[in-house]
Design a protein around this motif. Structure first.
Motif, mmCIF file in Angstrom:
data_model
loop_
_atom_site.group_PDB
_atom_site.id
_atom_site.type_symbol
_atom_site.label_atom_id
_atom_site.label_comp_id
_atom_site.label_asym_id
_atom_site.label_seq_id
_atom_site.Cartn_x
_atom_site.Cartn_y
_atom_site.Cartn_z
ATOM 1 N N MET A 128 0.819 -1.212 0.000
ATOM 2 C CA MET A 128 0.000 0.000 0.000
ATOM 3 C C MET A 128 0.856 1.267 0.000
ATOM 4 N N LYS B 53 0.963 3.082 -3.153
ATOM 5 C CA LYS B 53 -0.297 3.627 -3.677
ATOM 6 C C LYS B 53 -0.575 5.035 -3.169
ATOM 7 N N VAL B 54 0.371 5.570 -2.409
ATOM 8 C CA VAL B 54 0.281 6.942 -1.923
ATOM 9 C C VAL B 54 1.477 7.681 -2.476
ATOM 10 N N GLY C 244 -8.070 1.629 2.241
ATOM 11 C CA GLY C 244 -7.557 2.051 0.943
ATOM 12 C C GLY C 244 -6.486 3.105 1.154
ATOM 13 N N PRO C 245 -5.989 3.675 0.047
ATOM 14 C CA PRO C 245 -4.858 4.612 0.170
ATOM 15 C C PRO C 245 -5.218 5.921 0.865
ATOM 16 N N GLY C 246 -6.502 6.284 0.866
ATOM 17 C CA GLY C 246 -6.912 7.514 1.549
ATOM 18 C C GLY C 246 -6.788 7.358 3.050
ATOM 19 N N SER C 247 -7.407 6.322 3.590
ATOM 20 C CA SER C 247 -7.307 6.121 5.036
ATOM 21 C C SER C 247 -5.880 5.743 5.428
ATOM 22 N N GLN D 273 -3.179 6.998 4.374
ATOM 23 C CA GLN D 273 -2.384 8.214 4.533
ATOM 24 C C GLN D 273 -2.490 8.801 5.940
ATOM 25 N N ASN E 33 -2.385 11.515 -5.942
ATOM 26 C CA ASN E 33 -2.980 10.446 -5.137
ATOM 27 C C ASN E 33 -4.230 9.868 -5.789
ATOM 28 N N LEU F 227 -3.053 7.564 -8.529
ATOM 29 C CA LEU F 227 -2.559 6.313 -7.937
ATOM 30 C C LEU F 227 -3.712 5.443 -7.438
ATOM 31 N N TYR G 62 -10.523 11.509 2.178
ATOM 32 C CA TYR G 62 -9.845 10.213 2.221
ATOM 33 C C TYR G 62 -10.779 9.096 1.772
ATOM 34 N N LEU H 101 -10.573 8.686 -2.023
ATOM 35 C CA LEU H 101 -9.436 7.898 -2.505
ATOM 36 C C LEU H 101 -9.670 6.403 -2.252
ATOM 37 N N ASP H 102 -10.203 6.083 -1.083
ATOM 38 C CA ASP H 102 -10.522 4.676 -0.795
ATOM 39 C C ASP H 102 -11.553 4.145 -1.788
ATOM 40 N N TYR I 117 -10.072 3.514 -5.211
ATOM 41 C CA TYR I 117 -9.188 2.351 -5.157
ATOM 42 C C TYR I 117 -9.982 1.040 -5.167
#
Lengths: 278, 278, 278
Positions: free
Chosen positions: B193, B196-197, B242-245, B247, C39, C42, C248, C251-252, C255
């Motif tokens: 992961m 992915k950021v 996912g990549p948002g959380s 981060q 982001n 990605l 966020y 982004l999740d 993904y």
């Protein structure tokens, strides 16, 4: 003295006005915080615009409700652009807020900041204690962009600036102070977590811009902005496990901020005739 | 060979020192990751400053515990500023860390990166496999800023750089390698992961700066930084959808990182006399 | 008319292709959204690169699957770089997407945007209603970077641009429109929260770049990108307490986006022979 309920009513009225009218806030700010600043302004209800081309600064400031200049990642070009914004703000009578990020850290920063506040445009200056002390006194030092002092330590420096320039000065820290020639106001809100996220000082400066865009009383606009951010910070920290979650919780808290939350937490003290003794 | 417990103790001691003393880490970094880098340094406990004006680089590097230069969004002006930071780091004996973002993607990037590492300032170089291979060999390619190779593939290239320059070289990837003339160290932590950021490579580079600011042993500082970030990444990914959380969880994990978490997860292998055979 | 299931199948096929091949998307974008744009690319599965040096633009565009130019924080240097990217895109036959951020807000922005779309490189233009109207008609105004109109209001302006330039035009708003000479397509997805986060228009533009990198049909690539982002926005808003968590969650959602989510929500209308009457 001003009644507490009057202050809270005025603050909430400003917030309602911002949410209803989405004032345009123009920013020439640093490269680190651009996104965060824009998001905080949006969460508050304002409409941010970041624009720095010489070809459009005058036009952009003219249509804005306020202009915010921040020297965090200054260089010669950025300084020139900030002067143009100051000039435009003066000509167009647009409220101006200035953030002297890192003043005191290097002679260059101190000199640029001192020159900008002396340029003749009325402004609100918001800085931490080290920055405000550096503006008034070349001999003070800071560690990069973080302060080495409590906000109380900068009160005399702030008073000197107020006397010399007639600007409104905001010292942020554990206690926030808002100073004019007539009045000094102290806010005791906020949480230490606010220093663990980059750029919340810059966010405070931008929010002052949003409140100045709809409230002609610059010192009260500053009080409202600083209280809004600090209360939102308290609310966010209670839901956060660290600085990452704090960041998004802060935007959520700004967006959802209620009268009850402000009334229940705002801790604002006015000093009418006598200045705060520290 | 070094005992594992000794390594973990040293790592945690460095982390405690950073949290206690908040070393100033100066960054000339790319426009994409500035905010994230600053927030990661703050979450770790360091004090970031982003400053690139020719008028203050020397002064800012002089007061910093380390300087980090990153060529992600390089142009001619940025390159000149990086040279100034390198010069300041050499004159002031400030540790320097360099991130050759995208070396190999275009001839311009490769040439700039090669010139910077040959400029005479001792440094830690951190890159992905493609970048390290490009530094040692013009003929290697990458896809933009992402690597096309496993970190093992870059070991020979890294050894060439170490021999020629005496810099410390860090290859990051699924396995991280830290190489000096005397020793090679492998870290097997982290999660997919992290790719992915945007900018976690840049974050790794900045964290190396923070550890170098308080630990004069640059290779061990690099091991500590890479392990810290990779373990925080593992912890964050377990709480992320996912990549948002991921981060924000990563910043929370860095901020809250404990001795037990490091001791329970750090997977560090030392190769004393013999290099890793791949 | 095109069957709905055919459209969803095509959209999902594109998404699978992006995830499998991670096309390189080159961006010259504004300083506010760089991190967010990278982001989002990605999270979608693409490989972003931000590079603007004159010395490497030609090379970077040549190896990219698409180039995205965005004039959000334009200045003279940025404009020159965008021209170089346009030239490279034309020479190398690389798909190009253009975001005329804030066109109409100042004469400078409008003139630059009009000149860029007239420069001879085929492109997809994505803007909000105010921006598209400004491109077709100098006399329209906007408030900074936010639109003052519904997307329907810009249909005639978009048609004028399509006729004059043969570019694909995307108007984003509560309804999104994708217009070519042959066809007009409307998407009714998305949520108001998407306007409370800075730069989601810029994100949309970048995602169009990712889809154009793997789908030679630029208008369908645009439909797929806009639908993907809008559906992800719907999913994210259902899990969000405000714009901070929305960011966020988006982004999740990008993904993790599934065929079922797209099929269950995509609201796409094609107008074959007759244009939408508004």
């Amino acid at each position: 003295m001003i009644e507490r309920t009057t202050v809270i009513d005025g603050l909430y009225q400003d917030l309602v006005t911002i949410r209803a009218h989405a004032p345009l806030v123009h920013n020439i700010t640093n490269l680190v915080v651009m996104s965060q600043t824009a998001n905080a302004l949006l969460a508050l209800g304002a409409s941010p615009v970041m624009a720095h081309a010489e070809e459009e600064i005058m036009e952009m400031v003219r249509i804005a409700g306020a202009t915010v200049i921040n020297m965090g990642t200054l260089d010669a070009q950025c300084v020139q652009r900030m002067y143009l914004a100051l000039k435009a703000a003066k000509v167009c009578h647009v409220p101006c807020v200035f953030d002297p990020v890192g003043a005191g850290a290097t002679p260059y920063r101190t000199q640029v900041a001192q020159a900008l506040i002396a340029a003749g445009t009325p402004m609100v200056i918001r800085g931490n204690a080290s920055e405000i002390m550096a503006l008034a006194n070349n001999e003070c030092g800071t560690k990069g962009v973080d302060t080495l002092f409590e906000s109380d330590n900068a009160l005399e420096a702030a008073r000197t600036i107020v006397r010399q320039t007639d600007h409104v000065v905001v010292i942020s820290g554990e206690k926030d102070f808002i100073l004019t020639k007539e009045q000094e106001i102290m806010i005791r809100n906020g949480v230490p977590m606010m220093t663990k996220v980059v750029g919340l000082g810059c966010t405070a400066t931008a929010l002052i811009g949003a409140f100045c865009a709809i409230n002609p009383n610059k010192s009260m606009a500053s009080v409202h902005a600083m209280t809004t951010l600090a209360v939102a910070g308290e609310l966010a920290s209670e839901k956060s496990a660290g600085p990452g979650s704090f960041q998004y919780q802060l935007l959520d808290a700004l967006y959802n901020l209620t009268f009850e939350q402000l009334a229940g937490r705002a801790n604002i003290t006015f000093s009418a005739a006598v200045n705060f003794v520290v």
